[in-house]
Design an enzyme around this catalytic site. Structure first.
Site, mmCIF file in Angstrom:
data_model
loop_
_atom_site.group_PDB
_atom_site.id
_atom_site.type_symbol
_atom_site.label_atom_id
_atom_site.label_comp_id
_atom_site.label_asym_id
_atom_site.label_seq_id
_atom_site.Cartn_x
_atom_site.Cartn_y
_atom_site.Cartn_z
ATOM 1 N N SER A 106 -4.850 -5.772 8.683
ATOM 2 C CA SER A 106 -5.875 -7.016 9.098
ATOM 3 C C SER A 106 -7.153 -6.927 8.330
ATOM 4 O O SER A 106 -7.165 -5.864 7.233
ATOM 5 C CB SER A 106 -6.506 -6.355 10.550
ATOM 6 O OG SER A 106 -7.160 -5.124 10.421
HETATM 7 C C1 LIG Z 1 -8.508 -1.612 8.221
HETATM 8 S S1 LIG Z 1 -7.650 -1.578 6.656
HETATM 9 C C2 LIG Z 1 -8.888 -1.778 5.421
HETATM 10 C C3 LIG Z 1 -9.773 -3.173 5.308
HETATM 11 C C4 LIG Z 1 -10.177 -3.329 3.988
HETATM 12 N N1 LIG Z 1 -11.224 -2.569 3.550
HETATM 13 C C5 LIG Z 1 -10.698 -4.986 4.106
HETATM 14 O O1 LIG Z 1 -11.677 -5.170 3.707
HETATM 15 O O2 LIG Z 1 -9.925 -5.661 4.268
HETATM 16 C C6 LIG Z 1 -7.317 -0.182 6.405
HETATM 17 C C7 LIG Z 1 -6.195 0.070 5.260
HETATM 18 O O3 LIG Z 1 -5.934 1.389 5.075
HETATM 19 C C8 LIG Z 1 -4.693 1.711 4.723
HETATM 20 N N2 LIG Z 1 -4.423 3.172 4.751
HETATM 21 C C9 LIG Z 1 -3.950 3.865 5.652
HETATM 22 N N3 LIG Z 1 -3.744 5.044 5.226
HETATM 23 C C10 LIG Z 1 -4.141 5.047 4.203
HETATM 24 C C11 LIG Z 1 -4.280 6.263 2.908
HETATM 25 N N4 LIG Z 1 -3.681 7.473 3.476
HETATM 26 N N5 LIG Z 1 -4.438 6.213 1.797
HETATM 27 C C12 LIG Z 1 -4.867 4.688 1.284
HETATM 28 N N6 LIG Z 1 -4.830 3.783 2.293
HETATM 29 C C13 LIG Z 1 -4.710 4.084 3.628
HETATM 30 C C14 LIG Z 1 -4.066 0.811 5.309
HETATM 31 O O4 LIG Z 1 -2.610 0.488 4.974
HETATM 32 C C15 LIG Z 1 -4.817 -0.324 5.712
HETATM 33 O O5 LIG Z 1 -4.517 -1.511 4.492
#
Ligand SMILES: C[S@@+](CC[C@H](N)C(=O)[O-])C[C@H]1O[C@@H](n2cnc3c(N)ncnc32)[C@H](O)[C@@H]1O
Length: 404
Positions: A106
């Protein structure tokens, strides 16, 4: 910077910046300039809108082709989290009609994104490490504010990272993008002045501390396996592997960072709960403490006291919905009861009672005057991470589980 002017986007960005200033999320001219510069539509070409349905949530695809260029653009500039992926693969371009599914990616609502950026307290020459690139929108705001050379962003999902890279390139940005586990940080770019995470962690990864210069800041949310979020937490790195932090309050939460998510328990858990041999007694700590709608505080305290427990809410045999707490062969369920003897009864199963530490922690918290989460602090050393209120060695003090 090669942002293409398009039909009304500039005006909509200014309008969104006005709304975010009104709400108090956007406070400084520098971040306002970034919000007015970055076209959010480059990062969410298509997305899903939730439709209320009595049986299950359905997701309506929003693309310029399906709803028209103008309606899609107006929606892009509302202060909403827009789901961009269902079930790890389905995008809004894959369907013409509403579909069921679970959100897996998202674009976070702009109000939260800019509030976090403000709380990060970045300065003109700050080097920033972002964990969770996601769509790339927040990465673009960082580039607009600081310059792409000072920005490194890590995303664990290669497909998501690839789309973010495209969006950033489309508006002329090429920050350092890393595909991998953000919990390991990115040593080649260290030392950083700031670390910001838009996924949630169970404990502060050691790499974030060792890769931040002393005096540098780390901003994140913390989430445990009972599902309680800390709201925003900001830590200052104080030395070699150490940091001190404050909880900033609020109810903001993000999806858990992938290696920190709770293990999936199989459906056999329901049969096991049904058949477990239980003891029963009265308690003054009833099931309402597990209800996030009552606020995060009690659920967060319960989570500190029973860090490996998970909660399942279900009813059996037409009975009421109950919160069942489960942790490796242990089970507890608290059921409202008639005062004055006690406010609830608790049934427990397993070698060591699971409700007892939760009950003791909530009892201490009540004795201390039920402090809200923004009155808690976190202390980190290479040996332990402690969340505390009042005194790090006092009764309101818990060690976080730090096993990877
Ligand atoms: C809420 S979204 C980020 C929203 C983003 N900052 C934006 O403005 O659209 C969270 C992201 O963190 C990633 N994520 C989850 N675990 C992670 C990890 N261990 N290292 C890096 N990214 C990770 C997910 O795949 C997801 O794309």
């Amino acid at each position: 910077m090669t942002v293409e002017p398009d039909d009304g986007s500039t005006t909509l960005r200014q309008r969104m910046a006005d709304a975010l200033r009104e709400s108090g999320d956007l406070r400084s001219p520098a971040w306002r300039a970034a919000v007015e510069t970055v076209p959010r539509e480059a990062f969410i070409p298509g997305f899903f809108e939730a439709i209320d349905d009595p049986h299950q949530t359905m997701w309506r695809p929003i693309t310029p082709e399906l709803v028209g260029v103008r309606e899609r653009l107006e929606l892009v500039y509302t202060d909403e989290t827009w789901v961009t992926q269902l079930n790890c693969s389905v995008s809004a371009f894959d369907t013409d009609v509403p579909v069921p599914g679970s959100p897996t990616s998202s674009s976070t609502l702009p109000g939260l994104v800019v509030r976090m950026l403000e709380e990060l307290q970045a300065e003109d020459r700050s080097r920033v490490l972002e964990i969770g690139t996601g769509t790339g929108y927040s990465t673009a705001l960082l580039c607009a504010r600081l310059g792409q050379d000072l920005v490194t962003s890590i995303e664990v999902d290669p497909a998501v990272a690839g789309r973010a890279k495209q969006g950033l390139a489309q508006i002329g940005y090429a920050p350092e993008l890393v595909v991998g586990d953000g919990l390991l940080g990115h040593q080649p770019g260290a030392l950083y002045d700031r670390v910001i995470a838009t996924c949630s962690v169970r404990h502060i990864p050691a790499s974030w501390i060792t890769q931040t210069r002393p005096g540098g800041l780390i901003l994140t949310t913390m989430l445990g396996w009972l599902g309680a979020s800390s709201g925003l937490v900001r830590l200052e790195v104080t030395g070699d592997g150490t940091a001190e932090g404050v909880f900033l309050g609020g109810t903001d939460s993000f999806m858990p960072a992938r290696p920190h998510a709770a293990p999936v328990l199989g459906d056999d858990i329901y049969g096991w709960i049904d058949e477990a041999e239980t003891s029963e007694r009265g308690t003054d700590v009833g099931p309402e403490i597990l209800d996030p709608w009552e606020g995060w505080a009690t659920l967060f305290i319960a989570q500190l006291a029973a860090p490996d427990a998970q909660v399942f809410t279900f009813g059996t045999d037409g009975g009421p919905m109950l919160h069942h707490v489960v942790d490796a062969g242990r089970h507890a369920v608290a059921i409202p009861d008639a005062p004055p003897e006690s406010s609830a009864v608790v049934r427990q199963a397993g070698a060591i009672d699971l409700w007892d530490p939760i009950e003791a922690a909530i009892g201490e918290w009540r004795v201390a005057g039920s402090p809200s989460l923004d009155q808690f602090r976190i202390s980190v050393t290479p040996e332990a991470q402690t969340v505390w209120h009042g005194d790090p060695a006092g009764p309101l003090s818990w060690k976080l589980p730090t096993i990877k």
